[in-house]
Design an enzyme around this catalytic site. Structure first.
Site, short mmCIF file in Angstrom:
data_model
loop_
_atom_site.label_atom_id
_atom_site.label_comp_id
_atom_site.label_asym_id
_atom_site.label_seq_id
_atom_site.Cartn_x
_atom_site.Cartn_y
_atom_site.Cartn_z
N THR A 341 -1.03 -20.87 -25.78
CA THR A 341 -1.21 -19.71 -24.91
C THR A 341 -0.73 -20.09 -23.51
OG1 THR A 341 -2.81 -18.13 -23.98
CG2 THR A 341 -3.60 -20.36 -24.37
N HIS A 393 -14.39 -30.66 -31.95
CA HIS A 393 -14.72 -32.09 -32.02
C HIS A 393 -15.26 -32.50 -33.40
CE1 HIS A 393 -14.99 -35.93 -30.35
NE2 HIS A 393 -15.64 -35.69 -29.22
#
Length: 432
Positions: A341, A393
């Site tokens: 983006t 994560h």
């Protein structure tokens, strides 16, 4: 009578919103003409006319409808060609009638018979009847109708007796009405409130964004990139690139290629969680975020690791145009393995982009600003871009996330590495 039904945007979608009708009830439409914009929680589709004829709208704009239900009907017994027949002599005479502003009366140039009429009241009555008759047959362009609707104007508000209205006619009246009521309107606007209905696409986007925040262990890491080398390439070769390929060389193609090569070297960043498995694609399909009037859309460029910069620029331009015009398909927006983006086009300096599920990572680009940096022990002013990688994560460790950004940084600052699979060309030369 042909029924035009609501199409299915995807297997899991059962309800859509008829966002906007591009034609009016009773209009004559041609085969394959765009009739309406159908908005689902994933994409905006265009409803087309299967045959020519007169349209009868069944579902109002702004309402929801079930997939497979009838949106409108087309009466094919009414021939569209009939509406294009040459005007009669009487109609041509009416078209030449003098036009007057709202509130005044006017007719065509009086004949000898008209001049003999002494009753002024009858003359005024005749004028009203002629104007009223013309108003029933006024033709307008689609864009003019749209502007009239948006401004709350009727045909009489624009001009009396005109056979066809243009956009300039509508603009002139809107400007006149705005100036007449400017003082009162300005005072009301200070305390006014505008309310818009949330689209299906925006609703789904809201749900997905909240879900990402709640269901992923999202973390963001940052770095900075010296854009001098890429900017120098664009400056030196832009003219030749345009002559060869017919479009400009941008920054996004460099980041697409660098990201794809970095992902091939760090496959965990290109992975995703599926039930209790970690799925690692052996290819790179990158979703590119595109801002459209309907909201944020993410068309996918396939097999980026195998494409040239020119191919990437062409495919990116084509998909972005489709997304902004509302003609992109659901297939063209599904299946990405990674997302990029670019908030820099709006002036963003720094951000923490949100992951595009079910993907595990997203790269955020930002604006390019000249900043003082240390180069070989000396302070120099260089064009710097901050980049951010948000990642899940649960799947991606810090080593891979930081290493990915470092790989992208090296390739952008040393574009020759893009020719050698992301490796230093000297290493290839020396077989290191």
């Amino acid at each position: 009578m042909i029924e035009v039904k609501i199409p299915s945007p995807g297997e899991s979608i059962t309800e859509v919103e008829v966002a906007n009708w591009l034609v009016a009830d009773g209009d004559l439409v041609h085969k394959d003409q765009d009739l309406a914009e159908i908005e689902s929680d994933k994409a905006t589709l265009i409803l087309n006319a299967p045959e020519s004829g007169k349209i009868i709208i069944q579902v109002e704009a702004g309402t929801t409808a079930k997939v497979g239900s009838v949106a409108c009907q087309i009466d094919t017994s009414v021939k569209v060609e009939d509406a294009k027949a040459a005007p009669t002599a009487e109609e041509e005479g009416k078209e030449k009638a003098l036009i007057s502003p709202k509130g005044s009366s006017a007719v065509s140039e009086p004949t000898e018979k008209d001049r003999g009429t002494t009753n002024s009241k009858v003359e005024k009555k005749d004028r009203k009847e002629i104007i009223s008759e013309n108003n029933k047959k006024v033709k307008t362009t689609p864009l003019a109708r749209e502007k009239m609707k948006a401004a709350g104007l009727s045909v009489d508000d624009i001009v009396e007796g005109l056979r066809k209205l243009s956009v300039s006619d509508v603009d002139a009246v809107i400007e006149g009405l705005s100036s007449d009521a400017s003082l009162g309107a300005e005072e009301e606007a200070v305390r006014s409130v505008k309310r818009e209905k949330m689209s299906q696409l925006r609703k789904k986007l809201s749900q997905r964004l909240v879900k990402v925040k709640n269901e992923t262990a999202m973390l963001t890491t940052f770095n900075e990139i010296d854009m001098s080398a890429v900017m120098d390439i664009r400056k030196r070769y832009q003219k030749q690139f345009v002559e060869k390929h017919g479009l400009k060389l941008g920054f996004m193609s460099f980041f697409l290629k660098a990201s794809a090569l970095a992902l091939m070297g760090r496959p965990k960043v290109n992975s995703m969680i599926e039930n209790e498995d970690i799925v690692i694609p052996q290819y790179v399909d990158i979703s590119v975020a595109v801002q459209t009037p309907k909201g944020l859309m993410v068309p996918v460029i396939r097999n980026v690791e195998r494409q040239s910069l020119a191919n990437l620029e062409m495919e990116l331009k084509e998909l972005a145009n489709k997304a902004r015009s509302g003609r992109i398909s659901l297939e063209e927006m599904t299946g990405g393995t990674f997302t990029i983006t670019n908030g820099g086009v709006f002036g963003s300096m720094f951000s923490t982009p949100l992951i595009n599920p079910p993907q595990s990572a997203i790269l955020g680009m930002h604006n390019i600003v000249e900043r003082p940096v240390a180069v070989n022990g000396r302070v120099e002013v260089r064009p710097i871009m901050y980049v951010a990688l948000s990642y899940d994560h649960r799947v991606i460790d810090g080593k891979d996330s930081v290493g990915f950004l470092m790989d992208v940084k090296k390739m952008i600052e040393n574009p020759e590495m893009l020719l050698h699979g992301g490796k230093n060309p000297m290493n290839s030369l020396l077989e290191l």
